[in-house]
Design a protein around this motif. Structure first.
Motif, PDB file in Angstrom:
ATOM      1  N   ARG A 131      12.862  -7.436 -14.334  1.00  0.00           N
ATOM      2  CA  ARG A 131      13.488  -6.161 -13.974  1.00  0.00           C
ATOM      3  C   ARG A 131      12.722  -5.457 -12.863  1.00  0.00           C
ATOM      4  NH1 ARG A 131      14.734  -3.802 -20.064  1.00  0.00           N
ATOM      5  NH2 ARG A 131      16.481  -5.178 -20.544  1.00  0.00           N
ATOM      6  N   LEU A 132      11.389  -5.513 -12.940  1.00  0.00           N
ATOM      7  CA  LEU A 132      10.567  -4.907 -11.891  1.00  0.00           C
ATOM      8  C   LEU A 132      10.816  -5.598 -10.562  1.00  0.00           C
ATOM      9  CD1 LEU A 132       8.336  -2.984 -10.960  1.00  0.00           C
ATOM     10  CD2 LEU A 132       6.660  -4.710 -11.678  1.00  0.00           C
ATOM     11  N   ARG A 133      10.933  -6.938 -10.590  1.00  0.00           N
ATOM     12  CA  ARG A 133      11.222  -7.679  -9.358  1.00  0.00           C
ATOM     13  C   ARG A 133      12.554  -7.248  -8.767  1.00  0.00           C
ATOM     14  NH1 ARG A 133      13.691 -13.433  -9.804  1.00  0.00           N
ATOM     15  NH2 ARG A 133      15.334 -11.959 -10.350  1.00  0.00           N
ATOM     16  N   ASP A 134      13.575  -7.072  -9.624  1.00  0.00           N
ATOM     17  CA  ASP A 134      14.889  -6.637  -9.146  1.00  0.00           C
ATOM     18  C   ASP A 134      14.800  -5.260  -8.493  1.00  0.00           C
ATOM     19  OD1 ASP A 134      15.920  -8.969 -10.122  1.00  0.00           O
ATOM     20  OD2 ASP A 134      16.845  -8.085 -11.897  1.00  0.00           O
ATOM     21  N   VAL A 135      14.056  -4.355  -9.117  1.00  0.00           N
ATOM     22  CA  VAL A 135      13.904  -3.001  -8.552  1.00  0.00           C
ATOM     23  C   VAL A 135      13.241  -3.063  -7.189  1.00  0.00           C
ATOM     24  CG1 VAL A 135      12.737  -0.778  -8.843  1.00  0.00           C
ATOM     25  CG2 VAL A 135      13.882  -1.843 -10.795  1.00  0.00           C
ATOM     26  N   VAL A 136      12.176  -3.868  -7.070  1.00  0.00           N
ATOM     27  CA  VAL A 136      11.458  -3.987  -5.789  1.00  0.00           C
ATOM     28  C   VAL A 136      12.380  -4.559  -4.714  1.00  0.00           C
ATOM     29  CG1 VAL A 136       9.587  -5.191  -4.597  1.00  0.00           C
ATOM     30  CG2 VAL A 136       9.184  -4.187  -6.851  1.00  0.00           C
ATOM     31  N   LEU A 137      13.155  -5.593  -5.059  1.00  0.00           N
ATOM     32  CA  LEU A 137      14.068  -6.191  -4.090  1.00  0.00           C
ATOM     33  C   LEU A 137      15.131  -5.195  -3.633  1.00  0.00           C
ATOM     34  CD1 LEU A 137      14.593  -9.737  -5.664  1.00  0.00           C
ATOM     35  CD2 LEU A 137      13.435  -9.219  -3.513  1.00  0.00           C
ATOM     36  N   ILE A 138      15.675  -4.437  -4.570  1.00  0.00           N
ATOM     37  CA  ILE A 138      16.709  -3.463  -4.213  1.00  0.00           C
ATOM     38  C   ILE A 138      16.141  -2.349  -3.346  1.00  0.00           C
ATOM     39  CG2 ILE A 138      18.263  -1.711  -5.165  1.00  0.00           C
ATOM     40  CD1 ILE A 138      18.666  -3.576  -7.585  1.00  0.00           C
ATOM     41  N   VAL A 139      14.931  -1.870  -3.671  1.00  0.00           N
ATOM     42  CA  VAL A 139      14.306  -0.812  -2.866  1.00  0.00           C
ATOM     43  C   VAL A 139      14.053  -1.296  -1.444  1.00  0.00           C
ATOM     44  CG1 VAL A 139      12.208   0.571  -2.568  1.00  0.00           C
ATOM     45  CG2 VAL A 139      13.299   0.416  -4.815  1.00  0.00           C
ATOM     46  N   PHE A 140      13.494  -2.493  -1.307  1.00  0.00           N
ATOM     47  CA  PHE A 140      13.275  -3.048   0.027  1.00  0.00           C
ATOM     48  C   PHE A 140      14.605  -3.273   0.747  1.00  0.00           C
ATOM     49  CE2 PHE A 140       8.942  -4.097  -1.350  1.00  0.00           C
ATOM     50  CZ  PHE A 140       8.240  -3.799  -0.196  1.00  0.00           C
ATOM     51  N   GLY A 141      15.632  -3.666  -0.007  1.00  0.00           N
ATOM     52  CA  GLY A 141      16.952  -3.850   0.591  1.00  0.00           C
ATOM     53  C   GLY A 141      17.520  -2.559   1.129  1.00  0.00           C
ATOM     54  N   ILE A 142      17.380  -1.483   0.383  1.00  0.00           N
ATOM     55  CA  ILE A 142      17.859  -0.176   0.835  1.00  0.00           C
ATOM     56  C   ILE A 142      17.124   0.253   2.107  1.00  0.00           C
ATOM     57  CG2 ILE A 142      17.900   2.282   0.248  1.00  0.00           C
ATOM     58  CD1 ILE A 142      18.318   1.426  -2.685  1.00  0.00           C
ATOM     59  N   CYS A 143      15.810   0.078   2.122  1.00  0.00           N
ATOM     60  CA  CYS A 143      15.022   0.482   3.297  1.00  0.00           C
ATOM     61  C   CYS A 143      15.400  -0.342   4.523  1.00  0.00           C
ATOM     62  CB  CYS A 143      13.532   0.327   2.998  1.00  0.00           C
ATOM     63  SG  CYS A 143      12.909   1.453   1.722  1.00  0.00           S
ATOM     64  N   SER A 144      15.579  -1.654   4.336  1.00  0.00           N
ATOM     65  CA  SER A 144      15.936  -2.516   5.463  1.00  0.00           C
ATOM     66  C   SER A 144      17.316  -2.158   6.011  1.00  0.00           C
ATOM     67  CB  SER A 144      15.912  -3.984   5.032  1.00  0.00           C
ATOM     68  OG  SER A 144      16.252  -4.840   6.095  1.00  0.00           O
ATOM     69  N   ALA A 145      18.277  -1.927   5.113  1.00  0.00           N
ATOM     70  CA  ALA A 145      19.616  -1.535   5.559  1.00  0.00           C
ATOM     71  C   ALA A 145      19.578  -0.190   6.269  1.00  0.00           C
ATOM     72  CB  ALA A 145      20.568  -1.476   4.360  1.00  0.00           C
ATOM     73  N   GLY A 146      18.743   0.726   5.779  1.00  0.00           N
ATOM     74  CA  GLY A 146      18.611   2.028   6.433  1.00  0.00           C
ATOM     75  C   GLY A 146      18.071   1.904   7.851  1.00  0.00           C
ATOM     76  N   VAL A 147      17.073   1.026   8.044  1.00  0.00           N
ATOM     77  CA  VAL A 147      16.538   0.792   9.385  1.00  0.00           C
ATOM     78  C   VAL A 147      17.617   0.212  10.295  1.00  0.00           C
ATOM     79  CG1 VAL A 147      14.897  -0.577  10.731  1.00  0.00           C
ATOM     80  CG2 VAL A 147      14.163   0.510   8.606  1.00  0.00           C
ATOM     81  N   GLY A 148      18.369  -0.750   9.788  1.00  0.00           N
ATOM     82  CA  GLY A 148      19.422  -1.354  10.595  1.00  0.00           C
ATOM     83  C   GLY A 148      20.480  -0.353  11.016  1.00  0.00           C
ATOM     84  N   LEU A 149      20.852   0.538  10.094  1.00  0.00           N
ATOM     85  CA  LEU A 149      21.912   1.500  10.388  1.00  0.00           C
ATOM     86  C   LEU A 149      21.431   2.628  11.293  1.00  0.00           C
ATOM     87  CD1 LEU A 149      23.603   1.714   6.862  1.00  0.00           C
ATOM     88  CD2 LEU A 149      24.611   0.763   8.946  1.00  0.00           C
TER      89      LEU A 149
END
Length: 295
Positions: free
Chosen positions: A20-38
């Motif tokens: 579950r912790l791994r999933d949270v970390v992946l989602i947080v990094f995913g949100i940040c990466s998508a934010g940079v792209g946008l």
């Protein structure tokens, strides 16, 4: 008193919080990466992506409605569909991921990284695709297009890929009408870059290839694959269609980095061997993940 869990089930139960912790970390990094792209690439240069995210960006540019609000509103029905079609945990994590992206876009200012259109299309698509891919690896989605495609494919004769293609075709035609032909073409490049990045993030460098080999030297070839490549081989009993002669058919799975090495090995042992290859998204068990990519 409940009976003790078998060793494997007990290990799974212990590892669950770490998963579950791994999933949270992946989602947080995913949100940040998508934010940079946008906010760092696409929005300042008036490019869009495909899918629900692209639709939200296009509507925001044409109506003036804030992008974070549109991302939430347009994704909402697809998240509800995901709750019914996939799983409750998937819908819950996806809701948190979409809300996280909306809050990030609303509250954090990113500097415009480049004004170059080609760099914007490529790197904007890369960061956005990486964000979506990381979120999928974490068990959620930042874009509800796949859920919509799954829903429509069950009600029509179209496949999921066909539905996604039709959605994006309509979207980019609308972009060409509202934004102009050049931004629309750059947006197509953004979408293609994002799609390839998503595939790479999900499948990784170890995208697998299934190889079927028909050879009169099957015994020698089997031993060579086992010893030189370290890959397991499955043997099918077959029969030649023309002569009726019985023959062993070999089947093995290798990573895409090992394909050329396997082809060279086969050619050295039997230049006339018949080879069939097809892509495999993932495998589980066996020797496939117990060996290094190269020796």
């Amino acid at each position: 008193m409940n009976p003790p869990l078998p060793p494997k089930l007990s290990a799974l139960k212990i590892k669950r919080p770490w998963g579950r912790l791994r999933d949270v970390v992946l989602i947080v990094f995913g949100i940040c990466s998508a934010g940079v792209g946008l906010k760092g690439f696409l929005i300042p240069n008036h490019f869009i992506d495909g899918g629900v995210t692209g639709l939200s960006m296009l509507l925001s540019k044409s109506t003036g409605i804030p992008l974070p609000l549109l991302i939430l509103l347009i994704n909402a029905p697809f998240l509800i569909a995901g709750y019914r079609l996939v799983a409750r945990s998937f819908a819950f994590k996806s809701l948190l991921a979409v809300m996280g992206l909306a809050i990030l876009l609303l509250t954090i200012d990113f500097p415009t990284i480049t004004d170059d259109k080609l760099l914007t299309a490529v790197f904007g698509g890369f960061f956005l695709g990486a964000g979506i891919g990381l979120s999928i690896r974490g068990g959620s989605v930042l874009d509800g297009t796949e859920i919509l495609a799954l829903l429509l494919s069950k009600r029509t004769s179209l496949t999921i890929g066909d539905v996604i293609l039709v959605i994006n075709l309509i979207l980019f035609l609308g972009a060409a009408f509202l934004l102009g032909a050049e931004p629309a073409m750059y947006s197509v490049l953004t979408y293609l870059t994002a799609s390839k990045t998503i595939d790479f993030i999900i499948n990784g460098i170890e995208e697998y290839t299934g190889v079927t080999i028909v050879s009169v030297h099957s015994v020698t070839m089997r031993q060579a694959i086992l010893t030189q490549l370290g890959r397991a081989v499955t043997i099918y009993k077959g029969q030649r269609g023309f002569s009726g002669e019985e023959i062993d058919i070999l089947y093995c799975v290798v990573t895409r980095l090992e394909v050329q090495r396997l082809k060279t090995l086969i050619t050295e042992l039997d230049p006339g061997a018949f080879i069939i290859m097809h892509s495999i998204n993932d495998t589980t068990g066996g020797m496939i993940k117990k060996r290094p990519l190269s020796h």
